[in-house]
Motif scaffolding. Structure first.
Motif, short mmCIF file in Angstrom:
data_model
loop_
_atom_site.label_atom_id
_atom_site.label_comp_id
_atom_site.label_asym_id
_atom_site.label_seq_id
_atom_site.Cartn_x
_atom_site.Cartn_y
_atom_site.Cartn_z
N ALA A 1 -2.44 1.61 4.79
CA ALA A 1 -1.17 1.03 5.22
C ALA A 1 -0.96 1.20 6.72
O ALA A 1 -0.49 0.29 7.40
CB ALA A 1 -0.02 1.67 4.46
N MET B 1 -4.38 5.34 0.45
CA MET B 1 -3.51 4.16 0.56
C MET B 1 -2.58 4.26 1.76
O MET B 1 -2.27 3.26 2.40
CB MET B 1 -2.71 3.97 -0.73
CG MET B 1 -3.57 3.61 -1.93
SD MET B 1 -4.64 2.18 -1.66
CE MET B 1 -3.48 0.87 -1.65
N CYS C 1 0.82 -1.21 0.00
CA CYS C 1 0.00 0.00 0.00
C CYS C 1 0.86 1.26 0.00
O CYS C 1 0.51 2.25 -0.66
CB CYS C 1 -0.93 0.00 1.21
SG CYS C 1 -2.27 -1.18 1.07
#
Length: 61
Positions: free
Chosen positions: A31, A27, A8
């Protein structure tokens, strides 16, 4: 799970370079969540392993 967090982050870096700021931010958030979940699971299983090891050690006395 850590591999997914790293993936990610890589996707976020590529998206940021290409100018997709919204996707990159999302993202990064994904993560972070994955890294926190992996850390919590590591600590839980570490404590459970230590407790199980003590029980096994105490039964052989």
């Amino acid at each position: 799970m850590i591999k997914l967090a790293i993936l990610c982050l890589v996707i976020a870096a590529v998206a940021a370079i290409l100018g997709f700021g919204g996707l990159a931010g999302t993202m990064v958030d994904v993560a972070i969540v994955l890294a926190v979940i992996a850390t919590v699971l590591f600590v839980v299983f570490l404590v459970l392993g230590i407790m199980a090891g003590r029980k096994v050690k105490n039964t052989f006395k």
